[in-house]
Scaffold this motif. Structure first.
Motif, PDB file in Angstrom:
ATOM      1  N   VAL A  85       5.797   1.986  10.419  1.00 16.15           N
ATOM      2  CA  VAL A  85       6.183   3.169   9.632  1.00 16.15           C
ATOM      3  C   VAL A  85       5.496   3.139   8.275  1.00 16.15           C
ATOM      4  O   VAL A  85       4.738   4.049   7.934  1.00 16.15           O
ATOM      5  CB  VAL A  85       7.722   3.251   9.460  1.00 16.15           C
ATOM      6  N   GLN A  86       5.741   2.078   7.507  1.00 17.75           N
ATOM      7  CA  GLN A  86       5.105   1.963   6.206  1.00 17.75           C
ATOM      8  C   GLN A  86       5.353   0.590   5.597  1.00 17.75           C
ATOM      9  O   GLN A  86       6.281  -0.122   5.991  1.00 17.75           O
ATOM     10  CB  GLN A  86       5.629   3.029   5.245  1.00 17.75           C
ATOM     11  N   ASN A  87       4.472   0.238   4.660  1.00 12.00           N
ATOM     12  CA  ASN A  87       4.715  -0.971   3.881  1.00 12.00           C
ATOM     13  C   ASN A  87       5.779  -0.646   2.844  1.00 12.00           C
ATOM     14  O   ASN A  87       5.695   0.342   2.127  1.00 12.00           O
ATOM     15  CB  ASN A  87       3.428  -1.433   3.201  1.00 12.00           C
ATOM     16  N   VAL A  88       6.793  -1.476   2.795  1.00 13.06           N
ATOM     17  CA  VAL A  88       7.913  -1.282   1.880  1.00 13.06           C
ATOM     18  C   VAL A  88       7.650  -1.957   0.549  1.00 13.06           C
ATOM     19  O   VAL A  88       7.944  -1.420  -0.524  1.00 13.06           O
ATOM     20  CB  VAL A  88       9.208  -1.838   2.519  1.00 13.06           C
ATOM     21  N   TRP A  89       7.062  -3.138   0.627  1.00 16.59           N
ATOM     22  CA  TRP A  89       6.869  -3.932  -0.585  1.00 16.59           C
ATOM     23  C   TRP A  89       5.813  -4.998  -0.336  1.00 16.59           C
ATOM     24  O   TRP A  89       5.682  -5.526   0.755  1.00 16.59           O
ATOM     25  CB  TRP A  89       8.192  -4.596  -0.970  1.00 16.59           C
TER      26      TRP A  89
END
Length: 276
Positions: A85-89
């Motif tokens: 989905v996406q890089n969070v951190w």
């Protein structure tokens, strides 16, 4: 930044060399990554799109310095495919005994099952050891919620809807496929059949424990049993020594694999024929 893990050589169960390599790799990873756990979110967590949730990582301290360097959010679709989905951190977060990072679930995601994938680096005596990749338990994401007149929280989707939140995927049974034998193949008695399964590096499956041969819904025999951890793929050559061959029947293999939630997962090959 999407985190990835380098693929190791395919594990061929019939090869003594591969057993040794697999054992060495497995032992090394247990040594470096043992004691790590993602305690939140848990399987009972319900997160709402657009709102925050927490990711907690714990460890049992040892001589190695551990640092969280990346955190990604993944979804699991209805077919059991893990999707980035996406890089969070990303950064450098020291992990002594416990670390917690907050994340806001994207407001535009669909309802379904999600999990976090955490990258942990290891240092000892100023030397960089192997990286550890851990995943949280899958948790439910809903598109909205409200509090009703009785003071209870109601969600936009039913949390018991198996089409949105499949029970097998909640138990970590996803991200693995049995690619050989292929649909429509025909093998002769006394042939060696190549069985191969491929595992996504972000799958929550863990160790292969058994491979059974089936004729339709009827168990024929067990081709292999044991306990073998694997990262990307495994292969086995099954010597097809059978009696009472039914040339009109459909045969298939069923693969049994443990998951990180301690469940037993099953995955099946396509159907094939056996001739005399």
């Amino acid at each position: 930044m999407k985190l990835s893990i380098a693929a190791i050589s395919a594990l061929v169960l019939s090869s003594a060399v591969s057993y040794t390599a697999a054992d060495s790799y497995s032992d090394a990873m247990k040594s470096w990554c043992g004691g790590l756990a993602i305690t939140a979110p848990s399987s009972s967590t319900v997160a709402v799109a657009g709102q925050k949730t927490k990711i907690t990582v714990t460890r049992k301290p040892d001589a190695r310095k551990k640092t969280i360097t990346g955190l990604d959010l993944y979804s699991v679709d209805s077919a059991g495919k893990a999707k980035y989905v996406q890089n969070v951190w990303s950064g450098s977060y020291s992990l002594n005994t416990k670390a917690t990072i907050s994340d806001e679930i994207p407001s535009n995601v669909k309802a379904g099952l999600y999990y976090y994938r955490i990258w942990v680096t290891n240092m000892i005596n100023n030397q960089h050891g192997p990286d550890c990749i851990e995943t949280s338990r899958t948790f439910k994401v809903t598109t909205g919620s409200h509090t009703n007149a009785a003071g209870d929280i109601e969600y936009a989707e039913s949390l018991h809807d198996n089409s949105i939140y499949p029970e097998a995927h909640q138990n970590g049974c996803f991200g693995l496929s049995v690619d050989y034998p292929t649909q429509g193949s025909t093998f002769k008695v006394n042939d060696h059949i190549h069985i191969q399964a491929n595992r996504d590096s972000s799958s929550q499956t863990d160790a292969l424990t058994k491979i059974d041969l089936y004729k339709g819904d009827t168990l024929v025999n067990t081709a292999w049993s044991g306990s073998e951890s694997f990262q990307t793929s495994f292969g086995l050559k099954d010597h097809l020594v059978l009696k009472d061959i039914d040339t009109s029947a459909d045969y298939h293999y069923k693969v049994y694999v443990t998951s990180k939630s301690s469940s037993t997962c099953t995955f099946e090959s396509d159907n094939f024929k056996i001739s005399n």
